[in-house]
Design a protein around this motif. Structure first.
Motif, PDB file in Angstrom:
ATOM      1  N   ARG A 214      -5.958 -49.821  89.290  1.00 25.22           N
ATOM      2  CA  ARG A 214      -6.308 -50.727  88.071  1.00 25.22           C
ATOM      3  C   ARG A 214      -5.605 -51.876  87.879  1.00 25.22           C
TER       4      ARG A 214
ATOM      5  N   GLU B 152      -4.889 -44.149  90.153  1.00 22.50           N
ATOM      6  CA  GLU B 152      -5.893 -44.988  89.584  1.00 22.50           C
ATOM      7  C   GLU B 152      -5.141 -46.181  88.737  1.00 22.50           C
ATOM      8  N   GLN B 153      -3.873 -45.829  88.237  1.00 20.35           N
ATOM      9  CA  GLN B 153      -3.240 -47.175  87.357  1.00 20.35           C
ATOM     10  C   GLN B 153      -3.065 -48.053  88.231  1.00 20.35           C
TER      11      GLN B 153
ATOM     12  N   LEU C   1      -2.495 -33.795  89.855  1.00 20.72           N
ATOM     13  CA  LEU C   1      -2.924 -34.541  88.630  1.00 20.72           C
ATOM     14  C   LEU C   1      -2.159 -35.910  88.425  1.00 20.72           C
ATOM     15  N   MET C   2      -0.754 -35.551  88.294  1.00 21.86           N
ATOM     16  CA  MET C   2      -0.145 -36.737  88.057  1.00 21.86           C
ATOM     17  C   MET C   2      -0.315 -37.907  89.282  1.00 21.86           C
TER      18      MET C   2
ATOM     19  N   VAL D 235      -3.043 -38.242  91.337  1.00 19.85           N
ATOM     20  CA  VAL D 235      -4.247 -38.991  91.043  1.00 19.85           C
ATOM     21  C   VAL D 235      -4.275 -39.776  89.949  1.00 19.85           C
ATOM     22  N   THR D 236      -3.614 -39.695  89.014  1.00 17.79           N
ATOM     23  CA  THR D 236      -3.596 -40.615  87.774  1.00 17.79           C
ATOM     24  C   THR D 236      -2.922 -41.845  87.988  1.00 17.79           C
ATOM     25  N   ALA D 237      -1.654 -41.702  88.632  1.00 17.29           N
ATOM     26  CA  ALA D 237      -0.842 -42.900  88.946  1.00 17.29           C
ATOM     27  C   ALA D 237      -1.485 -43.731  89.954  1.00 17.29           C
TER      28      ALA D 237
ATOM     29  N   GLU E 131       0.031 -29.972  88.656  1.00 15.00           N
ATOM     30  CA  GLU E 131       0.531 -30.925  87.435  1.00 15.00           C
ATOM     31  C   GLU E 131       0.658 -31.959  88.491  1.00 15.00           C
TER      32      GLU E 131
END
Length: 141
Positions: free
Chosen positions: A95, A91-92, A84-85, A87-89, A81
């Protein structure tokens, strides 16, 4: 082993319906709890499990062994978890170009986050805050 005696006393004194297995691996002792009351250990992001682990490590720090407590594979699921959190953060952050603060977490969890995105040259991570409010913030480079 003194650790087993301590954990038996803890379980019995707390009136918990738990059992545990202890395995020694290299310089680490792993304890896995099972039983009807395992939910108590895992409630609120495993706060009781983490507190008990911290207490055990403080009590037995002179032994040179690291004590890791787990129940139902919670540690591996939580690690996934957090990765994944992170990597997602990240990417944001790439961006939008703005820092992204994660929720406060334990030193072990912060380390997992830092390592999950350490190879990404477009971002950097930093721990901010103090004590139980310390958190990872992901920044653009």
């Amino acid at each position: 082993m003194i650790l087993q005696d301590f954990l038996n006393l803890f379980v019995r004194s707390a009136g918990l319906k738990l059992s545990f297995e202890v395995a020694e691996r290299d310089d680490q002792v792993e304890v896995n709890f099972t039983g009807e009351d395992r939910g108590i250990l895992l409630a609120r992001s495993a706060a009781v499990l983490q507190a008990l682990e911290s207490l055990c490590n403080r009590m037995f720090e002179r032994s040179g062994l690291r004590i890791v407590l787990d129940s139902e594979g919670y540690r591996s699921v939580r690690t996934e978890e957090l990765q994944l959190m992170a990597v997602t953060a990240a990417e944001q952050v790439k961006r939008l170009g703005t820092p992204f603060p994660l929720n406060p977490m334990s030193p072990e969890e912060r380390r997992i986050v830092h390592l999950a995105v350490a190879e990404d040259e477009a971002i950097r991570t930093e721990s901010e805050g103090y004590g139980e409010f310390r958190k990872v913030v992901i920044h653009p480079r």
